[in-house]
Design an enzyme around this catalytic site. Structure first.
Site, PDB file in Angstrom:
ATOM      1  N   CYS A   1      12.990  43.650 -11.597  1.00  0.00           N
ATOM      2  CA  CYS A   1      12.194  44.863 -11.717  1.00  0.00           C
ATOM      3  C   CYS A   1      10.755  44.472 -12.030  1.00  0.00           C
ATOM      4  O   CYS A   1      10.117  44.989 -12.923  1.00  0.00           O
ATOM      5  CB  CYS A   1      12.765  45.835 -12.719  1.00  0.00           C
ATOM      6  SG  CYS A   1      13.425  45.086 -14.176  1.00  0.00           S
TER       7      CYS A   1
ATOM      8  N   LEU B   1       0.867  -1.176   0.000  1.00  0.00           N
ATOM      9  CA  LEU B   1       0.000   0.000   0.000  1.00  0.00           C
ATOM     10  C   LEU B   1       0.905   1.228   0.000  1.00  0.00           C
ATOM     11  O   LEU B   1       1.743   1.387   0.887  1.00  0.00           O
ATOM     12  CB  LEU B   1      -0.902   0.053   1.236  1.00  0.00           C
ATOM     13  CG  LEU B   1      -1.763   1.326   1.225  1.00  0.00           C
ATOM     14  CD1 LEU B   1      -2.970   1.175   0.309  1.00  0.00           C
ATOM     15  CD2 LEU B   1      -2.197   1.737   2.612  1.00  0.00           C
ATOM     16  N   ASP B   2       0.727   2.075  -1.016  1.00  0.00           N
ATOM     17  CA  ASP B   2       1.575   3.262  -1.167  1.00  0.00           C
ATOM     18  C   ASP B   2       0.719   4.495  -0.885  1.00  0.00           C
ATOM     19  O   ASP B   2      -0.171   4.839  -1.660  1.00  0.00           O
ATOM     20  CB  ASP B   2       2.129   3.279  -2.600  1.00  0.00           C
ATOM     21  CG  ASP B   2       2.910   4.545  -2.922  1.00  0.00           C
ATOM     22  OD1 ASP B   2       2.949   5.465  -2.082  1.00  0.00           O
ATOM     23  OD2 ASP B   2       3.471   4.613  -4.036  1.00  0.00           O
TER      24      ASP B   2
ATOM     25  N   GLY C   1       3.160  16.793   5.973  1.00  0.00           N
ATOM     26  CA  GLY C   1       3.359  18.246   5.950  1.00  0.00           C
ATOM     27  C   GLY C   1       4.598  18.734   6.680  1.00  0.00           C
ATOM     28  O   GLY C   1       5.270  17.988   7.384  1.00  0.00           O
ATOM     29  N   VAL C   2       4.896  20.007   6.466  1.00  0.00           N
ATOM     30  CA  VAL C   2       5.998  20.692   7.134  1.00  0.00           C
ATOM     31  C   VAL C   2       5.393  21.879   7.878  1.00  0.00           C
ATOM     32  O   VAL C   2       4.539  22.580   7.338  1.00  0.00           O
ATOM     33  CB  VAL C   2       7.045  21.164   6.095  1.00  0.00           C
ATOM     34  CG1 VAL C   2       8.010  22.171   6.698  1.00  0.00           C
ATOM     35  CG2 VAL C   2       7.805  19.968   5.532  1.00  0.00           C
ATOM     36  N   ASP C   3       5.838  22.068   9.113  1.00  0.00           N
ATOM     37  CA  ASP C   3       5.261  23.148   9.915  1.00  0.00           C
ATOM     38  C   ASP C   3       6.026  24.451   9.666  1.00  0.00           C
ATOM     39  O   ASP C   3       6.898  24.840  10.433  1.00  0.00           O
ATOM     40  CB  ASP C   3       5.311  22.765  11.398  1.00  0.00           C
ATOM     41  CG  ASP C   3       4.385  23.628  12.231  1.00  0.00           C
ATOM     42  OD1 ASP C   3       3.777  24.567  11.679  1.00  0.00           O
ATOM     43  OD2 ASP C   3       4.270  23.366  13.441  1.00  0.00           O
ATOM     44  N   TYR C   4       5.685  25.123   8.585  1.00  0.00           N
ATOM     45  CA  TYR C   4       6.427  26.325   8.193  1.00  0.00           C
ATOM     46  C   TYR C   4       6.288  27.459   9.209  1.00  0.00           C
ATOM     47  O   TYR C   4       7.186  28.254   9.369  1.00  0.00           O
ATOM     48  CB  TYR C   4       5.959  26.829   6.828  1.00  0.00           C
ATOM     49  CG  TYR C   4       6.288  25.890   5.698  1.00  0.00           C
ATOM     50  CD1 TYR C   4       7.560  25.860   5.139  1.00  0.00           C
ATOM     51  CD2 TYR C   4       5.336  25.023   5.178  1.00  0.00           C
ATOM     52  CE1 TYR C   4       7.876  25.002   4.106  1.00  0.00           C
ATOM     53  CE2 TYR C   4       5.638  24.152   4.139  1.00  0.00           C
ATOM     54  CZ  TYR C   4       6.911  24.151   3.607  1.00  0.00           C
ATOM     55  OH  TYR C   4       7.224  23.300   2.588  1.00  0.00           O
TER      56      TYR C   4
ATOM     57  N   GLY D   1       2.464  11.115  -1.058  1.00  0.00           N
ATOM     58  CA  GLY D   1       3.110  12.181  -0.279  1.00  0.00           C
ATOM     59  C   GLY D   1       2.084  12.856   0.609  1.00  0.00           C
ATOM     60  O   GLY D   1       1.085  12.249   0.984  1.00  0.00           O
ATOM     61  N   GLY D   2       2.346  14.089   0.925  1.00  0.00           N
ATOM     62  CA  GLY D   2       1.373  14.857   1.699  1.00  0.00           C
ATOM     63  C   GLY D   2       1.790  15.140   3.124  1.00  0.00           C
ATOM     64  O   GLY D   2       1.247  16.037   3.768  1.00  0.00           O
TER      65      GLY D   2
HETATM   66  C1  LIG Z   1       4.432  15.357  -5.534  1.00  0.00           C
HETATM   67  C2  LIG Z   1       4.167  13.964  -5.199  1.00  0.00           C
HETATM   68  C3  LIG Z   1       4.649  13.419  -4.008  1.00  0.00           C
HETATM   69  C4  LIG Z   1       5.390  14.222  -2.974  1.00  0.00           C
HETATM   70  O1  LIG Z   1       4.506  14.867  -2.139  1.00  0.00           O
HETATM   71  P1  LIG Z   1       5.018  15.607  -0.813  1.00  0.00           P
HETATM   72  O2  LIG Z   1       3.810  16.270  -0.325  1.00  0.00           O
HETATM   73  O3  LIG Z   1       6.095  16.513  -1.204  1.00  0.00           O
HETATM   74  O4  LIG Z   1       5.484  14.565   0.120  1.00  0.00           O
HETATM   75  C5  LIG Z   1       4.426  12.076  -3.777  1.00  0.00           C
HETATM   76  N1  LIG Z   1       3.738  11.318  -4.666  1.00  0.00           N
HETATM   77  C6  LIG Z   1       3.245  11.815  -5.811  1.00  0.00           C
HETATM   78  C7  LIG Z   1       2.520  10.943  -6.733  1.00  0.00           C
HETATM   79  C8  LIG Z   1       3.439  13.155  -6.109  1.00  0.00           C
HETATM   80  O5  LIG Z   1       2.930  13.651  -7.232  1.00  0.00           O
END
Ligand SMILES: *Cc1c(COP(=O)(O)O)cnc(C)c1O
Length: 680
Positions: A526, A310-311, A317-320, A314-315
């Site tokens: 500019c 199961l993949d 997050g980073v706490d900017y 991404g997603g």
């Molecule tokens: C852009 C992308 C990621 C990376 O996502 P992050 O939020 O940077 O971890 C992972 N998988 C796919 C398919 C993406 O398009």
């Protein structure tokens, strides 16, 4: 060393005083400490465990987090400048990259242990997040102990992944649009010992995969990307859902399964993938997605697919802004929460159906690559709203000027809001009188200066209040100084321009001095969009950043910051260097940066901690003018030849002296091999 001043005493003082430019420039307040700076710039919130402030008031970097030594970023910057590496300078800390990989894997290991999950975790890094060779090489190396793999989203990224990934047992996830060549290359990679998983993102790809497999007689490992109905929120929220750009809808997944079954390839289908967008700020969105994906996974098993992975995409997050909230620049969960939720939800889903749990894959890019690079840039100058102490008007001065002066004098904590309206009204009156020729240009100038003095005084009072009335909110913005900075937003922080992304920005030194100015940043281009006027804040965003006044240069301290050959032909700056850092910018910014106004790639260095200090692992010089001109098809030699011809002609026409023409040519030729940014 200094006597602590009572806080309320400090406040009441500033209520009754007008603040002059001289006072603003008076430098550090005795009570300002590095703890005040920590709080102001929220460095603990977004920077832990890598960035902090030392006793000297400089930002320090602890590239190994809590496991190792630290470096003074200000001193490092000066040391690099002395090696002829001018600003803006992108400093990469490979130890941070390693620490991020360690952390992510440790979080999944802990979660797997905690929930007695009978499967593994195999992360991959999405190459699109940062394709730079040195970084990918590091990633592969650091990822070895964890069999960390790579994810490619395009043909060129596949080329990188195939050639660089050499970790036995790691995954090579093949995403993105695919043609026959892409698919065949990925399949053949199995013969090299790779574990490529071809993820079907479009229904048309099923046919291509079946054909290629027949032709090559290779049994591929296939995945399918599902369009979940659980949606991300915020900026990238539309990456999921029925109308998303990528992935198969549920009916399409069923069709793909049937197509594979009818060609006896259902055994190849082993992975379910989803990606609901980047920078997911709310953990509940992630939970929903995994719950839905878990059900789809179970159904695919039931349909006879040979499911193994199961993949979760991404997603992460980073706490900017360091607020730990579900604000778009933050996230309300930790990396450990994330891993726990993925593991626990998948275990539940499989237990419910009595099926074996899959190997878990994540494609975290932002969370791996953001922290490792810092952009350091210098301030070239500032433009401030005038705020001198106004002189007393004479009896025969225009009434409007005398009225405005009276308003100025009357401003107090009791009437500052009303005074603001009065002052604004008098100023508008003066402008309109000027339009009719009733007051002179000089008097109008006096009115404007006086008006700004009123605003300054009012602002000082407003800042002390717990609540700023709506009509005064813009005052801070209007009164802000502009800090001209030596970098291009378009090159180094394209997302700040394109999608209003927030990055933590702060001075990297003088943090033991109170930053008495408020400013926005204007870059070198500019283009009026080349600016940064939104900054991180605990709540929402702030529109001005607290900064220090520039210090006038002390007469020749013998080129303390001389930058070698580069500085030789440039005039010395009139102020002491003032460096700012932009942090957490290691994901996506570099490749999306563009050459607007022909400002090229910045200088980049890779720093690695050593027992004795640090070592510069790689230096990647930024673009020269010759290089950026080449990108737009100019040949430097042709250009020089052109200038040579014209100066020859001017010589003959006695428009230029021989010395002048030589100097011009010399400058022109030398410039071509220089950095596109200003040297300070
Ligand atoms: C852009 C992308 C990621 C990376 O996502 P992050 O939020 O940077 O971890 C992972 N998988 C796919 C398919 C993406 O398009």
């Amino acid at each position: 060393m200094t006597e602590p001043t009572n806080q309320s005493e400090k406040q009441s003082q500033s209520l009754t005083r007008s603040v002059s430019q001289a006072e603003l420039q008076n430098g550090p307040q005795a009570t300002w400490t590095i703890e005040d700076s920590e709080e102001l710039y929220r460095i603990n919130g977004w920077g832990e465990p890598y960035f902090s402030i030392n006793a000297a008031g400089h930002v320090t970097v602890s590239p190994m987090g809590d496991r190792g030594g630290s470096l003074d970023l200000y001193e490092l910057t000066n040391a690099l400048k002395q090696r002829n590496l001018g600003l803006p300078l992108l400093i990469r800390f490979s130890d941070i990259l390693e620490d991020r990989i360690e952390r992510l894997n440790a979080c999944f290991s802990r979660a797997i242990a905690r929930y007695s999950y009978a499967g593994d975790y195999r992360g991959v890094f999405p190459v699109k997040c940062n394709q730079q060779r040195h970084l990918i090489e590091d990633l592969v190396r650091f990822g070895k102990p964890h069999q960390f793999g790579l994810e490619a989203g395009s043909k060129p990224e596949l080329m990188i992944a195939l050639a660089l990934l050499d970790t036995p047992g790691s995954l090579l996830i093949c995403n993105g649009y695919k043609d026959q060549e892409y698919i065949e290359t990925a399949m053949l990679a199995r013969r090299l010992g790779h574990t490529p998983i071809i993820v079907l993102e479009q229904i048309e790809e099923v046919e291509l995969v079946i054909e290629a497999s027949r032709k090559l007689n290779i049994e591929p490992i296939l995945g399918v990307r599902a369009k979940l109905s659980a949606k991300g929120i915020g900026r990238w929220g539309t990456s999921a859902g029925d109308r998303a750009k990528f992935g198969l809808t549920i009916p399409e997944i069923i069709r793909a399964v049937e197509q594979l079954r009818s060609t006896d390839m259902l055994n190849s289908l082993q992975l379910l993938h989803f990606h609901i967008g980047s920078q997911i700020s709310s953990i509940s969105v992630i939970k929903d997605a995994i719950r839905e994906a878990g059900q789809i996974y179970g159904e695919l098993v039931k349909l006879g697919a040979n499911m193994n992975y199961l993949d979760v995409g991404g997603g992460l997050g980073v706490d900017y802004d360091g607020s730990k909230t579900n604000f778009y620049a933050s996230k309300n969960y930790s990396m450990q929460n994330y891993a726990n939720d993925v593991v626990a939800a998948m275990k539940d889903a499989c237990q419910q159906r009595g099926i074996a749990v899959p190997t878990l894959v994540s494609e975290s890019g932002r969370a791996i690559a953001s922290h490792q690079s810092v952009l350091v840039f210098d301030v070239l100058g500032t433009s401030d709203v005038i705020s001198e102490i106004p002189e007393l008007p004479a009896d025969d001065d225009p009434l409007v000027l005398r009225n405005l002066y009276e308003t100025y004098q009357s401003i107090s904590v009791d009437n500052y809001q009303e005074a603001y309206h009065d002052a604004t009204q008098f100023k508008e009156e003066a402008v309109s009188m000027f339009g009719f020729g009733y007051i002179s240009l000089t008097d109008r100038a006096r009115v404007e200066r006086l008006y700004w003095a009123c605003c300054r005084k009012i602002l000082e009072i407003a800042r002390q209040q717990d609540y700023v009335p709506d009509d005064l909110e813009d005052l801070e913005k209007i009164m802000a100084s502009i800090y001209y900075v030596n970098f291009s937003v378009f090159q180094s922080a394209p997302d700040a321009w394109a999608i209003d992304q927030l990055f933590p920005i702060m001075p990297i030194h003088r943090l033991n001095e109170e930053p008495t100015c408020r400013g926005t940043l204007a870059d070198l281009t500019c283009d009026s969009d080349g600016k940064i006027d939104q900054f991180i804040d605990l709540r929402d965003v702030k529109y001005v950043l607290e900064l220090h006044p520039l210090k006038k240069n002390l007469p020749a301290e013998d080129g303390q910051f001389a930058t070698g050959a580069d500085s030789a032909s440039h005039s010395q700056s009139t102020h002491e260097p003032y460096y700012l850092g932009m942090f957490l910018s290691g994901a996506y910014q570099e490749i999306m940066g563009n050459l607007h106004n022909l400002f090229g790639d910045t200088n980049t260095v890779h720093i690695k901690l050593t027992p004795k200090g640090y070592q510069i692992e790689h230096v990647v010089k930024g673009d020269t003018m010759r290089e950026v001109l080449g990108y737009v098809q100019y040949d430097a030699e042709d250009l020089i030849e052109n200038i040579r011809r014209r100066s020859e002609q001017a010589l003959q026409e006695h428009q230029i002296t021989l010395e002048e023409s030589q100097l011009l040519l010399q400058n022109y030729e030398r410039s071509l091999s220089r950095y596109t940014y200003l040297s300070s």
